[in-house]
Design a protein around this motif. Structure first.
Motif, PDB file in Angstrom:
ATOM      1  N   SER A 168      -2.915  -1.949  -9.635  1.00  0.00           N
ATOM      2  CA  SER A 168      -1.512  -1.561  -8.940  1.00  0.00           C
ATOM      3  C   SER A 168      -0.588  -2.343  -9.299  1.00  0.00           C
ATOM      4  CB  SER A 168      -1.558  -1.651  -7.555  1.00  0.00           C
ATOM      5  OG  SER A 168      -1.970  -2.704  -6.858  1.00  0.00           O
ATOM      6  N   GLU A 169      -0.893  -3.505  -9.700  1.00  0.00           N
ATOM      7  CA  GLU A 169       0.273  -4.640 -10.080  1.00  0.00           C
ATOM      8  C   GLU A 169       0.915  -4.260 -11.478  1.00  0.00           C
ATOM      9  OE1 GLU A 169       2.429  -7.188  -8.992  1.00  0.00           O
ATOM     10  OE2 GLU A 169       1.531  -5.802  -7.244  1.00  0.00           O
ATOM     11  N   LYS A 172       4.159  -1.360 -12.593  1.00  0.00           N
ATOM     12  CA  LYS A 172       5.451  -1.737 -12.602  1.00  0.00           C
ATOM     13  C   LYS A 172       5.837  -2.152 -14.137  1.00  0.00           C
ATOM     14  CE  LYS A 172       4.681  -6.451 -11.022  1.00  0.00           C
ATOM     15  NZ  LYS A 172       4.860  -7.512  -9.883  1.00  0.00           N
ATOM     16  N   LYS A 199       5.398   3.994  -8.907  1.00  0.00           N
ATOM     17  CA  LYS A 199       5.421   2.611  -9.318  1.00  0.00           C
ATOM     18  C   LYS A 199       5.812   2.306 -10.804  1.00  0.00           C
ATOM     19  CE  LYS A 199       2.516   0.766  -5.408  1.00  0.00           C
ATOM     20  NZ  LYS A 199       1.247   0.175  -5.313  1.00  0.00           N
TER      21      LYS A 199
END
Length: 241
Positions: A168-169, A172, A199
């Motif tokens: 998930s990081e 971005k 995101k």
């Protein structure tokens, strides 16, 4: 379109793939990363390679370690990190080929999409297309425990061996990404696609296939995917001059 067999190494494993070359000088190239239990012979990749060639884009599809014609024992060598290393090695091998341009795009299906998202920044990709891709391994593990037709084969592998991962990081840092997903995917829930879209950065596009499953089994969905994906690569890798 010409086909060329390519061999290269990744962490000491000999990997094999096929390069589709259009009749174009110094074409950009898309590199594909297949799903967990698939190979570079995936019908989706072959169809996409042909469509990309029609737009003047080369395409390289290969077998990750432990899959298809590549070296390695699947149950012993398969992990997200290993597949990321394979994709980076594939990109380096293709960049050494004569007659290939310097623009790289990536396509990933299912786990292959997660692999592509992890390495996209490092490879400075110009365009990224993912299909039915998970953000976390846990989303797939939960579905595997339900024992559907799609998940019977992978249940022991996910539950007993594969390490947990969460990308998930990474989201971005992504842009120029086209996200496709079926709204009836029971293996990787479509919520993953919505999270990726939310995101990541523009340019980006989200396409949800109504009634679409994880395998993209409907012919119309396959045709729409090939057309839309190839046009996305063309827009950002050919028409952007």
């Amino acid at each position: 379109m010409n086909l060329k067999n390519i061999t290269f190494t990744s962490d000491g494993f000999l990997l094999k793939g096929t390069l589709h070359l259009p009749e174009t000088d110094l074409p950009p190239v898309v590199i594909g990363s297949h799903g967990l239990l698939s190979t570079g012979e995936s019908p989706k990749q072959i169809a996409l390679a042909r469509e990309c060639s029609a737009h003047g884009i080369a395409y390289f599809r290969f077998d990750h370690r432990g899959c298809g014609q590549s070296e390695g024992v699947f149950n012993e060598v398969t992990s997200l990190e290993a597949r990321c290393n394979d994709l980076i090695s594939a990109a380096k091998a293709i960049q050494l080929q004569k007659g290939i341009g310097d623009r790289i795009g990536l396509f990933g299906s299912s786990m292959g999409g997660a692999v592509c998202m992890v390495v996209a920044a490092a490879l400075n990709v110009k365009a990224l297309v993912i299909y039915a891709s998970p953000v976390r391994s846990t989303s797939v593990t939960a579905a595997a425990m339900a024992k559907t037709d799609d998940t019977d084969a992978i249940q022991p592998l996910f539950i007993q061996r594969l390490p947990v991962w969460d990308i998930s990081e990474t989201l971005k840092r992504l842009h120029h990404i086209f996200i496709l997903h079926g709204d009836s995917d029971v293996l990787v829930p479509p919520a993953n696609a919505h999270e990726i879209y939310t995101k990541t950065n523009y340019p980006k596009k989200l396409s949800i296939q109504k009634g679409g499953d994880h395998r993209m089994s409907k012919k119309k969905h396959q045709e729409d995917f090939v057309r839309q994906a190839a046009l996305w690569f063309k827009k950002w890798m050919v028409d952007c001059d």
